[in-house]
Structure formats: C-alpha cells, structure tokens
Design a protein around this motif. Structure first.
Motif, PDB file in Angstrom:
ATOM      1  N   SER A 475      -2.205  11.235   1.470  1.00  0.00           N
ATOM      2  CA  SER A 475      -3.023  10.683   0.389  1.00  0.00           C
ATOM      3  C   SER A 475      -2.280  10.635  -0.939  1.00  0.00           C
ATOM      4  N   LYS A 476      -1.131  11.318  -1.034  1.00  0.00           N
ATOM      5  CA  LYS A 476      -0.313  11.231  -2.245  1.00  0.00           C
ATOM      6  C   LYS A 476       0.286   9.833  -2.417  1.00  0.00           C
ATOM      7  N   LEU A 477       0.233   9.022  -1.373  1.00  0.00           N
ATOM      8  CA  LEU A 477       0.617   7.614  -1.526  1.00  0.00           C
ATOM      9  C   LEU A 477      -0.131   6.980  -2.682  1.00  0.00           C
ATOM     10  N   TYR A 478      -1.399   7.396  -2.866  1.00  0.00           N
ATOM     11  CA  TYR A 478      -2.248   6.761  -3.857  1.00  0.00           C
ATOM     12  C   TYR A 478      -1.783   7.000  -5.294  1.00  0.00           C
ATOM     13  N   ILE A 479      -1.002   8.062  -5.506  1.00  0.00           N
ATOM     14  CA  ILE A 479      -0.591   8.364  -6.879  1.00  0.00           C
ATOM     15  C   ILE A 479       0.840   7.925  -7.172  1.00  0.00           C
ATOM     16  N   LEU A 480       1.497   7.302  -6.197  1.00  0.00           N
ATOM     17  CA  LEU A 480       2.850   6.822  -6.447  1.00  0.00           C
ATOM     18  C   LEU A 480       2.829   5.695  -7.477  1.00  0.00           C
ATOM     19  N   PRO A 481       3.868   5.591  -8.304  1.00  0.00           N
ATOM     20  CA  PRO A 481       3.915   4.505  -9.287  1.00  0.00           C
ATOM     21  C   PRO A 481       3.799   3.141  -8.616  1.00  0.00           C
ATOM     22  N   GLN A 482       3.260   2.204  -9.356  1.00  0.00           N
ATOM     23  CA  GLN A 482       3.031   0.865  -8.823  1.00  0.00           C
ATOM     24  C   GLN A 482       4.317   0.225  -8.320  1.00  0.00           C
ATOM     25  N   ALA A 483       5.417   0.450  -9.024  1.00  0.00           N
ATOM     26  CA  ALA A 483       6.689  -0.147  -8.611  1.00  0.00           C
ATOM     27  C   ALA A 483       7.147   0.409  -7.264  1.00  0.00           C
ATOM     28  N   VAL A 484       6.837   1.664  -6.977  1.00  0.00           N
ATOM     29  CA  VAL A 484       7.184   2.269  -5.685  1.00  0.00           C
ATOM     30  C   VAL A 484       6.352   1.631  -4.576  1.00  0.00           C
ATOM     31  N   LEU A 485       5.051   1.511  -4.830  1.00  0.00           N
ATOM     32  CA  LEU A 485       4.181   0.866  -3.846  1.00  0.00           C
ATOM     33  C   LEU A 485       4.628  -0.570  -3.596  1.00  0.00           C
ATOM     34  N   ASN A 486       5.053  -1.260  -4.652  1.00  0.00           N
ATOM     35  CA  ASN A 486       5.485  -2.650  -4.489  1.00  0.00           C
ATOM     36  C   ASN A 486       6.699  -2.750  -3.571  1.00  0.00           C
ATOM     37  N   ALA A 487       7.615  -1.803  -3.687  1.00  0.00           N
ATOM     38  CA  ALA A 487       8.792  -1.820  -2.806  1.00  0.00           C
ATOM     39  C   ALA A 487       8.373  -1.649  -1.349  1.00  0.00           C
ATOM     40  N   PHE A 488       7.424  -0.745  -1.089  1.00  0.00           N
ATOM     41  CA  PHE A 488       6.903  -0.586   0.266  1.00  0.00           C
ATOM     42  C   PHE A 488       6.200  -1.872   0.727  1.00  0.00           C
ATOM     43  N   ARG A 489       5.390  -2.452  -0.171  1.00  0.00           N
ATOM     44  CA  ARG A 489       4.634  -3.655   0.198  1.00  0.00           C
ATOM     45  C   ARG A 489       5.554  -4.807   0.581  1.00  0.00           C
ATOM     46  N   LYS A 490       6.603  -5.002  -0.189  1.00  0.00           N
ATOM     47  CA  LYS A 490       7.526  -6.101   0.113  1.00  0.00           C
ATOM     48  C   LYS A 490       8.264  -5.846   1.431  1.00  0.00           C
ATOM     49  N   GLU A 491       8.629  -4.604   1.666  1.00  0.00           N
ATOM     50  CA  GLU A 491       9.371  -4.283   2.884  1.00  0.00           C
ATOM     51  C   GLU A 491       8.505  -4.446   4.135  1.00  0.00           C
ATOM     52  N   LEU A 492       7.214  -4.175   4.026  1.00  0.00           N
ATOM     53  CA  LEU A 492       6.327  -4.188   5.186  1.00  0.00           C
ATOM     54  C   LEU A 492       5.589  -5.510   5.379  1.00  0.00           C
ATOM     55  N   ASP A 493       5.763  -6.441   4.469  1.00  0.00           N
ATOM     56  CA  ASP A 493       5.047  -7.713   4.542  1.00  0.00           C
ATOM     57  C   ASP A 493       5.443  -8.507   5.785  1.00  0.00           C
ATOM     58  N   VAL A 494       4.448  -9.055   6.486  1.00  0.00           N
ATOM     59  CA  VAL A 494       4.725  -9.939   7.626  1.00  0.00           C
ATOM     60  C   VAL A 494       4.052 -11.305   7.466  1.00  0.00           C
ATOM     61  N   SER A 495       3.234 -11.467   6.439  1.00  0.00           N
ATOM     62  CA  SER A 495       2.444 -12.692   6.297  1.00  0.00           C
ATOM     63  C   SER A 495       2.914 -13.588   5.159  1.00  0.00           C
ATOM     64  N   GLY A 496       3.942 -13.148   4.425  1.00  0.00           N
ATOM     65  CA  GLY A 496       4.377 -13.928   3.275  1.00  0.00           C
ATOM     66  C   GLY A 496       3.488 -13.738   2.060  1.00  0.00           C
ATOM     67  N   ILE A 497       2.674 -12.663   2.071  1.00  0.00           N
ATOM     68  CA  ILE A 497       1.784 -12.349   0.944  1.00  0.00           C
ATOM     69  C   ILE A 497       1.917 -10.863   0.651  1.00  0.00           C
ATOM     70  N   TRP A 498       2.174 -10.524  -0.601  1.00  0.00           N
ATOM     71  CA  TRP A 498       2.107  -9.112  -0.968  1.00  0.00           C
ATOM     72  C   TRP A 498       1.453  -8.975  -2.332  1.00  0.00           C
ATOM     73  N   MET A 499       0.874  -7.810  -2.563  1.00  0.00           N
ATOM     74  CA  MET A 499       0.060  -7.575  -3.753  1.00  0.00           C
ATOM     75  C   MET A 499       0.744  -6.605  -4.694  1.00  0.00           C
ATOM     76  N   ASP A 500       0.822  -6.969  -5.960  1.00  0.00           N
ATOM     77  CA  ASP A 500       1.338  -6.097  -7.016  1.00  0.00           C
ATOM     78  C   ASP A 500       0.129  -5.523  -7.754  1.00  0.00           C
ATOM     79  N   GLY A 501      -0.130  -4.236  -7.523  1.00  0.00           N
ATOM     80  CA  GLY A 501      -1.288  -3.609  -8.145  1.00  0.00           C
ATOM     81  C   GLY A 501      -1.316  -2.133  -7.833  1.00  0.00           C
ATOM     82  N   GLY A 502      -2.367  -1.471  -8.259  1.00  0.00           N
ATOM     83  CA  GLY A 502      -2.505  -0.039  -8.028  1.00  0.00           C
ATOM     84  C   GLY A 502      -2.962   0.253  -6.607  1.00  0.00           C
TER      85      GLY A 502
END
Length: 596
Positions: A475-502
């Motif tokens: 659950s500590k994923l939820y408190i990671l900085p937005q830029a960290v989450l964005n790096a995970f989101r881009k790496e895991l994207d399979v649909s050509g859509i990723w979200m920049d947000g909290g």
C-alpha cells in the motif's frame, strides 16, 4: 431484463425464506423494484436449516407475479448433527467431509435443491478447514493442501453434481469462488479442476472498507478478480457478488458495483435480499445501474497488462490490485500466454507465478521471441532461490537487505536524462543489485549517496526482461511521488494509454478505443487533476454519456492539451503522443471514446 448489459440479481437465505410472510415479501419486492430493479433471485434451500418446500413455493409464486426469475442456492454450513460432532472444530460451521452423517446431509441437500430448481449456486463456504481426528487419519502423509484439493474435488462430484443431476438431469450447477483467491488451495477450492465439472462459476467481488476489515482487500479486486475468473472459464463466469457489510459510506458500497460492472459481467449479484431491502445503501443502485448500463453499451472487451497467477499459488498477494489502484490496467490470467506480436507482447510475473515449475523456460521463450516480461521484486527473490537459471536473463541479484528510499531518480523525456524527486516519507524496498551496463536502470531510489535501481531491464533475444521493485508494504505504492508512479505506468502500459496523476485513481481500457477513469472515495480524498497520454495524433476524446440529460457541467469532447512529436519509440522509431487534461472527482466515473 431491466438493463441491456447485465442482469441485477439478489440472494435469499434459507432462514429468511422460512420466516418471511407473503405480506412482507411483497413489501420488500416493491422497495427493491422501485430502487434497484431486480431481474432474478437465487432462493436458498439450505444454510444450517432446510428451507420449507411450501415457503419456497410461496416465494416462487410471488416472484413470478413480479416477473422475477428464480434459481436456487445452497450454503454448505450445518450445525452439529450428533454428539460426536462436538469434537469437530469447524470454522463457520462448514462441513467435515470425512464425517459420514455430514456427507449424507450434503447429498440430501443437493438432491432436494435439484428437485426445486433447474439451476442453483453454491455460496462460498464450500471449503474445509476441519482438522479433526477423522480428517487427520484420512489425510495420512499428504499435506493439508494436497488432501483438501483432492477431497473437495471428490465432494463436488459425488455429493453435489452426481446426486443433483440424477434427480434433475437438466440442472445447471454454479460454484461461486470467494474473494480470497490466494487461500483457495489451503481450504480445498480447486478451480483448475472444478471448472471442468461444474456448469458455471461465479466470482466474489466484495471489498468493503479495505482498511478496516480483516482481509484488507484493495478495492480494485472487484474488477480484477472478475477478469481473472473470466480467464479460468471463458464465457462461463456468471457474475460478480458483493454485499453491504463493513461499508462505512455509500461510495464504499457502490464502488463494488461499479468495478464489477466495468469487468463486463453477465449478472451483478447484491447479497442479500434481507440485507438490502429497506437499506438506504441500496437506494442509489438503480440510478447508478442506469448510468453504468449506458456506458457499458459503448465499451468493448476489457484489456490490460496480463499478470500470470497460476492455480494453487500464493505470495505477492493482491499485488495486481495495489498496482491497479495507481492507474495501471491489469488483466490477471491463470495461464501464461504465448507470445503474439498483435495481442500478447507483455506479461507480468509475480511471486505467485513461481508455483509454475516451468516458469523460467516460459519467460525465456516469451522474451526470446520478442516479448516483454516484467517481474516483481518478490518474483526475483523467489526465483533466485528456487530457479537459479533465471540468472541467464539478468544480472539482478538479491542482497538480503532493505533499501530505505525518500529520494528518486526518475526518467526524463530524453534517454539518459533523469529528474530528481523526494517523497514525504521513507519507503522500504527489497534491495536488489544489478551490474552496471550489463543491466540498464530506468529509475533509482535511495537516500543521500546510496541508491539502487527499482526499475531496470535486460535485453534477451528479440525481447526484454524488466525487474520492478515494489515497496515491502504494497500500500506504500500510494504515497510514492507522481513521477515515480508515472515511470511504472509507462513501463507497464500495453494499450497505448497511460495516466499522469496521483494514486487512488484506476484506469480501465477496452479493445475498441474506449477507456475510463475512476477516482476512489476514501479518507481524505479530494478531486485530482490528471493528464491522459495516448499514442498517436488524436483529434479528440468524446465523452460517453451516462444519461439522456444534457451535459451541463462536462464537455461533450476534450481536445488535446498538446501533442508531442519525435518522442523516442521502440526500435528507434520516433512516436507521437497526444496529451489530454482532465479532473476527476471521488466517487465519479468518466468514460471516453478515442477519435483519431
């Protein structure tokens, strides 16, 4: 059906069936048809006591007058049948399946139910944790897991299916699986084999208040578990089942319905009639079902990052749900996919995947063919101990130490450039080391002069093997900085859509160029600004309406905030990305069609 895309159903427990008067039944039915609109009920024949046949027939008659379809149900719990049973310590009064009187009782229940209905569902107490002297004796030298998996398969066949179908050959029998998938094998739930003998399956999607219950289930489970069981029995997953218990606010309850619906179920089950009739939590359901039905009519098949969770596995429990809670669409599957350049190019493996003894060979073939495998840190830790041949794919090693990080080096827009961000508090990761330039780090974390990679990759054959380190407490994923989450989101994207947000926002993607976002309602939540990044030059996002009312406060379409061209792409080919701005409100969902 009241709705085009799903049936609304509820369940009636045996004790209520025996106690309800026709007058009260009609009063409850009027309430439910006004606020919820029920298509079908599952009428229980047994739960600690038999439902009286005359009472069952009365309920069926009244339901017929209301145009409500009726199927049956059983819950496999029973009181002590004799003095001898007092020695059996049975959780929830579940059956001891080594006890002959109880086995005879279950056979009787199945036959009785089949005599009343052409279809019945088994509620999710169809397990055993009994460790009485009889069970210990019959188990012998086997583990409890081995014994219970075999025992419950035998019980399914000989005490439920065969007796019921002898009485009523056309009866359709449904097994409902609970929301605690990671514990199935320890209690006898055996979907890998039971799917072959039951006519249909059903999914428990209860999450309730994730922080204040003993299970601590991320709410995304209401979506992801539905998708998992669709992979278990494609086309035969009857629906999702949730309840109003431990729901401290309207949204805690309603979110279970939303996420179940986003998974495209055949039925949405609200447990149970006596719990929702007259309950204020139920009053918004019909209103929201109308909205969901309109949206679902425009959506294709759900899709996301495939996460391999083999049968009878555990560890990294619900990690796919924690990841789904930070905006990454997930698609759990029970079989490891074959590489397909058009459909299956990326898959995630977790510690649960280690149950598969051939997992490293499967990964190697997938990556060598051109695929991309993302492994969680817990997968790597387990694989290095259990399957050391994983070292052919990467230089990553486990140090048996912990990385405490409040500083992060996140990837910039151009290769080899980094951004630097801090978190409000330290987050602990398992410390995985790699050899510089043998393995390439995408993102580092640490404190002061000591950092290690939390996202790195190796190339192998035509493909790529990535290691993603996750917080020791998921659950500590939820408190990671937005830029960290964005790096995970881009790496895991399979649909050509990723979200920049909290965090606390889920992204749902479908195979017909539609997608949606949902912001969870939880303690301290507020509206959030987000940006949605979509591959290609997109003309607009067309809002999918959820009612006939004119959209007074929502734009019909969103134009790109800006378009990025010349971005680094796969195989050195520059790509274009369109970026859209939006604002999400807790408890509200928004879905869009991509117009190129």
């Amino acid at each position: 059906m009241f709705y085009k895309n799903f049936k609304t159903v509820t369940y009636c427990v045996a004790r209520w069936v025996n106690q309800v008067t026709e007058e009260q039944l009609r009063k409850d039915a009027d309430f439910l048809q006004k606020y919820v609109k029920i298509d079908k009920i599952y009428l229980e024949s047994y739960r600690d006591e038999f439902a009286i046949r005359e009472k069952v027939e009365m309920v069926k008659k009244v339901m017929d007058e209301y145009g409500i379809e009726v199927s049956g149900g059983i819950t496999t719990v029973t009181p002590n049948l004799n003095e001898e049973d007092k020695k059996r310590q049975r959780l929830f009064n579940t059956f001891c399946y080594c006890n002959e009187p109880m086995r005879a009782r279950l056979k009787e229940i199945s036959e009785y139910t089949a005599s009343l209905f052409d279809e019945f569902i088994i509620d999710d107490f169809f397990f055993t944790q009994c460790m009485c002297e009889d069970c210990i004796r019959e188990k012998g030298n086997r583990s409890w897991k081995e014994f219970r998996l075999a025992k419950m398969l035998e019980v399914s066949e000989n005490l439920i299916i065969k007796p019921a179908k002898k009485v009523n050959p056309k009866v359709n029998i449904i097994i409902k699986y609970p929301n605690w998938r990671e514990g199935f094998q320890e209690t006898g739930y055996n979907p890998g084999q039971q799917r072959e003998i039951f006519d249909s399956i059903y999914t428990g999607t209860e999450t309730r208040h994730g922080a204040l219950t003993d299970q601590h289930l991320p709410r995304y489970l209401s979506y992801s578990l539905m998708r998992y069981f669709e992979s278990v029995a494609p086309g035969r997953n009857g629906g999702g089942w949730f309840d109003p218990f431990d729901c401290d606010r309207f949204d805690t309850y309603l979110e279970q319905a939303y996420l179940t619906a986003f998974a495209k179920p055949k039925e949405i089950m609200m447990f149970c009639w006596p719990a929702i009739a007259g309950n204020k939590l139920a009053t918004p359901l019909g209103f929201m079902y109308d909205k969901l039905d309109r949206v679902l009519d425009r959506l294709g098949n759900p899709c996301g990052l495939k996460v391999y969770i083999p049968f009878n596995s555990q560890e990294d429990d619900h990690i796919e749900d924690f990841i789904g809670m930070v905006g990454i669409p997930m698609e759990p599957v029970c079989d490891f996919p074959e590489y397909n350049a058009n459909t299956d190019r990326k898959v995630m493996v977790t510690a649960a995947s280690l149950e598969d003894k051939e997992i490293v060979d499967k990964i190697r073939r997938f990556v060598a063919s051109g695929g991309h495998v993302v492994a969680t840190s817990r997968f790597m830790i387990g694989a290095l101990k259990k399957y050391p041949e994983i070292t052919e794919l990467t230089s990553v090693r486990y140090t048996d130490r912990t990385l405490s990080a409040d500083e992060f080096q996140t990837p910039g827009e151009h290769p080899h450039f980094k951004n630097y961000v801090k978190s409000a508090e330290s987050v602990e990761f398992p410390l995985l080391e790699h050899r510089n330039n043998a393995t390439w780090s995408i993102m580092n974390a640490g404190h002061g002069e000591y950092h290690e990679s939390i996202l790195c990759y190796d190339t192998y054959g035509k493909g790529r093997f990535t290691v993603m380190s996750l917080p020791e407490m998921p659950s500590k994923l939820y408190i990671l900085p937005q830029a960290v989450l964005n790096a995970f989101r881009k790496e895991l994207d399979v649909s050509g859509i990723w979200m920049d947000g909290g965090s606390g926002i889920s992204l749902f993607t479908y195979d017909n160029k539609t997608f949606g976002v949902y912001c969870y309602a939880w303690d301290g939540c507020t509206p959030q600004d987000i940006q949605v990044h979509i591959n290609g030059k997109i003309r607009e996002l067309r809002h999918i309406p959820d009612s006939d009312r004119p959209a007074m406060f929502k734009p019909q379409a969103l134009k790109p905030l800006y378009v990025k061209e010349g971005l680094p792409g796969k195989d050195g080919v520059a790509k274009t990305e369109s970026v859209f701005y939006g604002r999400v409100t807790p408890g509200e969902f928004d879905f869009f069609e991509i117009v190129e």
